[in-house]
Design an enzyme around this catalytic site. Structure first.
Site, short mmCIF file in Angstrom:
data_model
loop_
_atom_site.label_atom_id
_atom_site.label_comp_id
_atom_site.label_asym_id
_atom_site.label_seq_id
_atom_site.Cartn_x
_atom_site.Cartn_y
_atom_site.Cartn_z
CD GLU A 288 -1.91 2.24 1.76
OE1 GLU A 288 -1.47 3.17 1.04
OE2 GLU A 288 -2.17 2.37 2.95
CB CYS A 323 -1.09 7.27 1.60
SG CYS A 323 -2.23 6.32 2.61
#
Length: 542
Positions: A288, A323
């Site tokens: 991720e 993010c």
């Protein structure tokens, strides 16, 4: 009567003492300072341990040395290698081995969720997060809240439901095939600084639920949060030997992974490190990684104040250190005619260091951000919309960034030029975004821009026009995409998948689907009991 009074006094003293302390905590967030530094230890083979090498973490708000971390170097990894190697490939538990542990983790989750629901405990973790990864109280509390709700989701029987199997009839009497979710056994988890509680807890518990033995590495700048959370989990019944916790630099962790050879490694962080790990670990990774996240405002102009507020939150909450932060805003020309940009500027101007609605940037320096802005402003037609200046009157150490919320406009046609595209789509992990606009006839150009991007984590399509949504969603791939008037890029709760799409290595977080994808693999067992048909004879060779 005297004895009763004595017992009452002792009882009252015990209650008062508990009200000012926590049974698991070894620090008090407000008291950590240069004169009273906190210590972060390692956990291996069921024992907390220090190190001969203590790394000093500085307070991101004033530069004081306020945390000492016992960091393991390359000569000290052997206990961790041995601990991981002691776990078999079939895991600590699986559907055929120690199934009572599924129930145990349901109980641990229930107790831990209850603990995090207590105001004293919730406030403790919220303030501890603020000390090491400065963000507003509400943003830090949101991280604790999501973690608590995640744990609530996996109380009782919910852990064993993750290992639900299925059966399919076979070809003849006595034959059935059964599919099972199987652990990897020894695994590793590497998580970043920006969510020091939520990301490691959700991934750690997912790994444990499925029967794995994890070693956890959190960025040392914030590892005190997981040091304390592991102690809470132990207090709730987690066996000490079930999780190893290591503090080290990247080089040491890389060596540990190569020597211990975990069957799967979950990495959340930068794309550069992710690609290196994918090669070093021969593809045994789930990633991720970075997110250059986009938002498209469609042709229907609605709820201008609300849309401006969401854009401000997406781009600048946590100083843009998510993010999922909004990196590129595509405005339809109809929005360009509104006061959206001026409202964005006004909202950005409200953010102050005093309440940590803007604060230290822990991975990008002020000079690096200014340099990037100056390069963008060299592109023809680009302009600074607001910000572009360092924060003033602060004591943030120069190793960190300190920047006012910033937006730079770059014309769409310039973004699409080969010489500019890489520069414009470079992720700046701070309070920064690119803004551009497009005409209805240019939607295909916008979609081409989305196709050319490398990271496909979150996205937002802000429109209530179903045909517009259909076109954009059908020609994009971001794994967590919001669509509709209230679409956003950030703020993912525990009730839906969060993770990238378009990459076979992509990892998810939060949901049963994410846990099963990342922390287990499929195993098929075919039962074939017979009977063998009457009058069976050995057939000819084939």
């Amino acid at each position: 009567m005297c004895l009763l009074r004595v017992l009452s006094a002792e009882f009252i003293f015990t209650i008062c003492r508990f009200a000012h302390s926590l049974p698991f905590a070894t620090v008090q967030a407000e008291e950590i300072s240069d004169s009273r530094p906190a210590e972060v230890l390692n956990l291996v083979q069921g024992k907390w341990a220090g190190s001969s090498n203590w790394n000093t973490v500085v307070d991101p708000l004033n530069g004081d040395s306020f945390i000492k971390v016992a960091e393991v170097d390359e000569t000290g990894i052997q206990p961790f290698v041995e601990s991981l190697s002691s776990c078999p490939k079939h895991g600590v538990h699986n559907p055929f081995k120690a199934p009572e542990r599924y129930l145990m983790f349901g109980e641990i989750s229930a107790k831990a969720a209850h603990m995090l629901s207590l105001p004293k405990v919730s406030d403790f973790f919220t303030r501890l997060i603020q000390r090491v990864s400065p963000k507003s109280y509400q943003q830090a509390f949101g991280e604790v809240y999501v973690t608590q709700k995640f744990l609530e989701n996996f109380c009782g029987d919910q852990v064993r439901f993750l290992a639900r199997s299925f059966g399919v009839p076979g070809n003849h009497l006595g034959q059935q095939s059964h599919g099972f979710r199987w652990p990897y056994g020894p695994v590793a988890i590497i998580t970043p600084f920006n969510f020091p509680l939520e990301i490691p807890v959700l991934q750690l518990m997912g790994a444990l639920y499925m029967g794995n033995k994890p070693v956890l590495k959190v960025d040392s700048k914030v590892s005190i949060v997981m040091d304390q959370m592991l102690r809470l989990l132990h207090n709730c019944g987690l066996p000490l030997e079930d999780v190893d916790f290591i503090n080290s630099d990247g080089k040491t962790m890389n060596k540990l992974l190569l020597e211990a050879n975990p069957r799967m490694t979950l990495f959340t962080g930068s794309s550069r490190v992710a690609e290196k790990l994918a090669v070093d670990l021969k593809g045994r990774v789930k990633l991720e990684d970075a997110g250059f996240d986009w938002k498209i405002l469609g042709p229907d102009v609605l709820q201008e104040d609300y849309i401006a507020w969401v854009c401000d939150q997406d781009a600048y909450a946590c100083s843009g250190q998510k993010c999922s932060a909004q990196s590129l805003l595509f405005m339809h020309e109809n929005w360009s005619k509104t006061s959206l940009l001026s409202k964005l500027k006004d909202l950005a101007d409200r953010r102050k260091l005093a309440d940590l609605t803007v604060g230290p940037v822990l991975t990008v320096t002020t000079d690096s951000m200014l340099e990037h802005i100056n390069k963008l402003l060299e592109i023809p037609g680009s302009k600074l919309l607001f910000g572009g200046q360092p924060l003033e009157d602060h004591s943030i150490p120069p190793i960190y960034g300190a920047m006012k919320p910033t937006a730079v406009y770059v014309p769409l046609e310039e973004i699409m030029k080969a010489k500019n595209f890489e520069l414009v789509t470079r992720e700046i992990f701070g309070p920064f975004q690119i803004v551009t606009d497009y005409k209805s006839s240019q939607l295909s150009v916008v979609l081409d821009a989305l196709e050319r991007m490398h990271n496909h984590l979150t996205a937002a399509v802000v429109s209530n026009d179903p045909l517009f949504l259909q076109e954009v969603i059908g020609q994009s791939v971001n794994g967590t995409a919001y669509a509709g008037l209230r679409a956003r890029t950030t703020g993912a709760p525990q009730n839906h998948w969060f993770g990238p799409a378009g990459d076979a290595r992509g990892a998810g977080i939060g949901t049963p689907e994410a846990i099963k994808l990342v922390w287990s693999c499929h195993r098929e067992i075919i039962y074939d009991f017979g009977p063998v048909p009457k009058n069976w004879e050995v057939p000819p060779s084939t």
